[in-house]
Design a protein around this motif. Structure first.
Motif, PDB file in Angstrom:
ATOM      1  N   UNK A 107      74.905  52.561  12.240  1.00 45.93           N
ATOM      2  CA  UNK A 107      74.025  51.980  13.252  1.00 45.93           C
ATOM      3  C   UNK A 107      74.017  52.809  14.537  1.00 45.93           C
ATOM      4  N   UNK A 108      75.160  53.402  14.897  1.00 44.43           N
ATOM      5  CA  UNK A 108      75.188  54.282  16.068  1.00 44.43           C
ATOM      6  C   UNK A 108      74.366  55.550  15.808  1.00 44.43           C
ATOM      7  N   UNK A 109      74.427  56.067  14.586  1.00 41.43           N
ATOM      8  CA  UNK A 109      73.626  57.240  14.229  1.00 41.43           C
ATOM      9  C   UNK A 109      72.139  56.905  14.235  1.00 41.43           C
ATOM     10  N   UNK A 110      71.796  55.706  13.766  1.00 40.51           N
ATOM     11  CA  UNK A 110      70.400  55.265  13.831  1.00 40.51           C
ATOM     12  C   UNK A 110      69.935  55.155  15.276  1.00 40.51           C
ATOM     13  N   UNK A 111      70.781  54.601  16.121  1.00 42.76           N
ATOM     14  CA  UNK A 111      70.419  54.456  17.531  1.00 42.76           C
ATOM     15  C   UNK A 111      70.151  55.813  18.157  1.00 42.76           C
ATOM     16  N   UNK A 112      70.878  56.833  17.690  1.00 44.28           N
ATOM     17  CA  UNK A 112      70.727  58.181  18.223  1.00 44.28           C
ATOM     18  C   UNK A 112      69.531  58.908  17.622  1.00 44.28           C
ATOM     19  N   UNK A 113      69.334  58.799  16.310  1.00 44.41           N
ATOM     20  CA  UNK A 113      68.328  59.604  15.618  1.00 44.41           C
ATOM     21  C   UNK A 113      67.050  58.848  15.267  1.00 44.41           C
ATOM     22  N   UNK A 114      67.140  57.524  15.162  1.00 48.34           N
ATOM     23  CA  UNK A 114      65.971  56.709  14.826  1.00 48.34           C
ATOM     24  C   UNK A 114      65.912  55.516  15.772  1.00 48.34           C
ATOM     25  N   UNK A 115      65.773  55.754  17.071  1.00 49.64           N
ATOM     26  CA  UNK A 115      65.882  54.660  18.040  1.00 49.64           C
ATOM     27  C   UNK A 115      64.838  53.569  17.857  1.00 49.64           C
ATOM     28  N   UNK A 116      63.619  53.938  17.458  1.00 49.65           N
ATOM     29  CA  UNK A 116      62.592  52.908  17.282  1.00 49.65           C
ATOM     30  C   UNK A 116      62.915  52.018  16.083  1.00 49.65           C
ATOM     31  N   UNK A 117      63.417  52.607  15.012  1.00 49.65           N
ATOM     32  CA  UNK A 117      63.789  51.811  13.838  1.00 49.65           C
ATOM     33  C   UNK A 117      65.024  50.973  14.137  1.00 49.65           C
ATOM     34  N   UNK A 118      65.976  51.542  14.857  1.00 49.89           N
ATOM     35  CA  UNK A 118      67.169  50.783  15.248  1.00 49.89           C
ATOM     36  C   UNK A 118      66.771  49.571  16.087  1.00 49.89           C
ATOM     37  N   UNK A 119      65.857  49.754  17.044  1.00 50.33           N
ATOM     38  CA  UNK A 119      65.400  48.639  17.886  1.00 50.33           C
ATOM     39  C   UNK A 119      64.697  47.573  17.052  1.00 50.33           C
ATOM     40  N   UNK A 120      63.891  48.022  16.078  1.00 51.69           N
ATOM     41  CA  UNK A 120      63.181  47.082  15.205  1.00 51.69           C
ATOM     42  C   UNK A 120      64.169  46.258  14.395  1.00 51.69           C
ATOM     43  N   UNK A 121      65.200  46.912  13.866  1.00 51.41           N
ATOM     44  CA  UNK A 121      66.221  46.191  13.105  1.00 51.41           C
ATOM     45  C   UNK A 121      66.981  45.217  13.995  1.00 51.41           C
ATOM     46  N   UNK A 122      67.206  45.590  15.248  1.00 48.72           N
ATOM     47  CA  UNK A 122      67.866  44.685  16.193  1.00 48.72           C
ATOM     48  C   UNK A 122      67.030  43.430  16.407  1.00 48.72           C
ATOM     49  N   UNK A 123      65.727  43.615  16.544  1.00 43.27           N
ATOM     50  CA  UNK A 123      64.827  42.474  16.739  1.00 43.27           C
ATOM     51  C   UNK A 123      64.813  41.567  15.516  1.00 43.27           C
ATOM     52  N   UNK A 124      64.942  42.155  14.332  1.00 48.20           N
ATOM     53  CA  UNK A 124      64.934  41.377  13.089  1.00 48.20           C
ATOM     54  C   UNK A 124      66.300  40.783  12.757  1.00 48.20           C
TER      55      UNK A 124
END
Length: 272
Positions: A107-124
């Motif tokens: 999840x930290x790697x996603x936040x760094x490399x795929x921030x928009x997808x990480x944010x979307x997953x956070x919302x879901x």
């Protein structure tokens, strides 16, 4: 190989797993065939050999992949090496503490490399353990086509367990880097095709298929249930073609993983 004739408390689980392991493959499809017999021996032998964690559900897929490349004694030895020297067994220990650390790192790697997808997953409220548990515990062997699994196993044996992050990130962003290039190529091909069909007087019957979206594009459009279904159904289907699996592995190898992020597990407890 450890004596598989010894009693194992996990024989029931092993037997059930054997019948569900690559049931469409010629080598494993017959319940009384050589494939299932060898797979049973390896899984039972490992359950006896590893007194701490024994056999865990899903390990049969990794054992089966090894069996497709080598005799059963060698497959057992390589399985032991992967579990102990490559560190896969650590994911099963201490109430899966290390596995949850891997989820945190992903999840930290996603936040760094795929921030928009990480944010979307956070919302879901979609957490890594909901889709990556089987990926990590079985080294991607349980759901994905063998042509892809073979590539991942080779990469693991060459580079070590941390390649699970490269593969996971590649799955989440697959095609992202080539999206514009693929779109331009597709538009040019479609335009040429339209002109050719027009010259043949067939333009009114023309249907141009939609360009396949990247994994990230699909996931950004999905709700909670849709994302889980994508991981469970659509994503594995993408790699039935050997060329798609090869392309994914190229992308995984080219992903730069920040080792400061993956090595930052001590902070997991302090952030809770």
């Amino acid at each position: 190989m450890t004596d598989f004739t010894k009693d194992s408390a996990q024989e029931g689980v092993i037997t059930r797993d054997i019948h569900r392991t690559f049931p469409a493959h010629d080598y494993f499809k017959d319940s009384d065939g050589d494939g299932q017999d060898s797979l049973y021996k390896i899984c039972k032998a490992y359950s006896v050999y590893d007194e701490e964690i024994g056999y865990c559900q899903g390990q049969s897929f990794l054992a089966a992949v090894l069996l497709l490349h080598m005799p059963e004694e060698q497959a057992f030895c390589v399985l032991v090496k992967i579990m102990y020297e490559y560190g896969l067994s650590a994911l099963y220990k201490n109430n899966f503490e290390d596995l949850h650390c891997k989820f945190y790192q992903l999840e930290r790697l996603m936040q760094e490399q795929l921030p928009d997808l990480w944010s979307h997953f956070q919302e879901l409220n979609l957490e890594a353990h909901m889709y990556a548990s089987q990926w990590f515990l079985t080294l991607f062997t349980a759901k994905f086509p063998l042509c892809m699994v073979f590539h991942i196993t080779d990469l693991l044996l060459c580079e070590g367990l941390n390649i699970i992050f490269n593969v996971a990130l590649a799955l989440l962003k697959d095609g992202e880097g080539n999206a514009e290039e693929r779109a331009n190529s597709s538009e040019a091909s479609a335009d040429s095709f339209c002109k050719a069909m027009g010259l043949l007087g067939m333009g009114h019957r023309l249907f141009v298929p939609k360009l396949l979206a990247t994994s990230k594009e699909d996931l950004l459009q999905a709700d909670f249930e849709g994302a889980l279904k994508f991981f469970r159904v659509q994503l594995p289907k993408r790699y039935r073609a050997a060329e798609n699996a090869r392309r994914l592995m190229e992308q995984a190898c080219n992903i730069k993983v920040c080792w400061k992020v993956t090595g930052y597990c001590q902070s997991l407890g302090s952030e809770k």
